[in-house]
Write a protein that holds these residues in place. Sequence first.
Motif, short mmCIF file in Angstrom:
data_model
loop_
_atom_site.label_atom_id
_atom_site.label_comp_id
_atom_site.label_asym_id
_atom_site.label_seq_id
_atom_site.Cartn_x
_atom_site.Cartn_y
_atom_site.Cartn_z
N ALA A 196 4.01 -1.55 4.79
CA ALA A 196 5.47 -1.57 4.97
C ALA A 196 6.17 -0.83 3.84
N ILE A 197 5.71 -1.05 2.61
CA ILE A 197 6.31 -0.35 1.47
C ILE A 197 6.06 1.15 1.56
N LEU A 198 4.84 1.53 1.91
CA LEU A 198 4.55 2.96 2.06
C LEU A 198 5.32 3.58 3.22
N TYR A 199 5.47 2.82 4.30
CA TYR A 199 6.24 3.34 5.43
C TYR A 199 7.71 3.57 5.04
N GLY A 200 8.26 2.65 4.29
CA GLY A 200 9.63 2.84 3.81
C GLY A 200 9.76 4.07 2.93
N ALA A 201 8.76 4.28 2.08
CA ALA A 201 8.78 5.45 1.20
C ALA A 201 8.64 6.75 1.99
N THR A 202 7.74 6.77 2.97
CA THR A 202 7.57 8.00 3.75
C THR A 202 8.78 8.28 4.62
N THR A 203 9.43 7.24 5.09
CA THR A 203 10.65 7.42 5.88
C THR A 203 11.75 8.07 5.05
N ILE A 219 0.65 10.96 6.83
CA ILE A 219 0.50 9.72 6.07
C ILE A 219 0.83 8.51 6.95
N ASN A 220 1.88 8.62 7.76
CA ASN A 220 2.23 7.51 8.67
C ASN A 220 1.10 7.25 9.66
N GLY A 221 0.48 8.30 10.16
CA GLY A 221 -0.64 8.13 11.07
C GLY A 221 -1.82 7.44 10.42
N LEU A 222 -2.12 7.81 9.18
CA LEU A 222 -3.20 7.16 8.46
C LEU A 222 -2.90 5.68 8.21
N MET A 223 -1.64 5.39 7.91
CA MET A 223 -1.26 3.99 7.71
C MET A 223 -1.43 3.18 8.99
N LEU A 224 -1.12 3.77 10.13
CA LEU A 224 -1.32 3.07 11.40
C LEU A 224 -2.80 2.81 11.67
N LEU A 225 -3.64 3.77 11.32
CA LEU A 225 -5.07 3.56 11.47
C LEU A 225 -5.56 2.43 10.57
N ILE A 226 -5.06 2.39 9.35
CA ILE A 226 -5.45 1.32 8.43
C ILE A 226 -4.98 -0.03 8.97
#
Length: 106
Positions: free
Chosen positions: A83-90, A54-61
């Motif tokens: 940023a919100i999704l990254y915080g959640a995945t972290t 998921i983090n990789g996909l967010m970086l692509l986006i």
Amino acid sequence: MTIVFWLKLETQSAALAGAMMMAVTLPAVLLAPVGGALADLLPKKHILIFFDSINGLMLLICSAVLMSSADSMTVIAVMFAVAILYGATTAFFGPALMSFIPELVR
């Protein structure tokens, strides 16, 4: 962290940079207990692979939006969502990683 510096340079707004930091930190703090419980219940390897993907996909986006010719408000909105999704995945990735390391040593 790079997103925060980019946002500060692009908008010259310390308030937006602070809001971005809060957008990353708040979901991580609120979801960390759930992430720890999930890391105890499910296979850690699967949690790590899923949330890292998921983090990789967010970086692509992020890359696609930054390279596009979208207006700055669209880019900022996407950055806040990421940023919100990254915080959640972290919140899920971190506890699984920390509890996975002792299993490697066994």
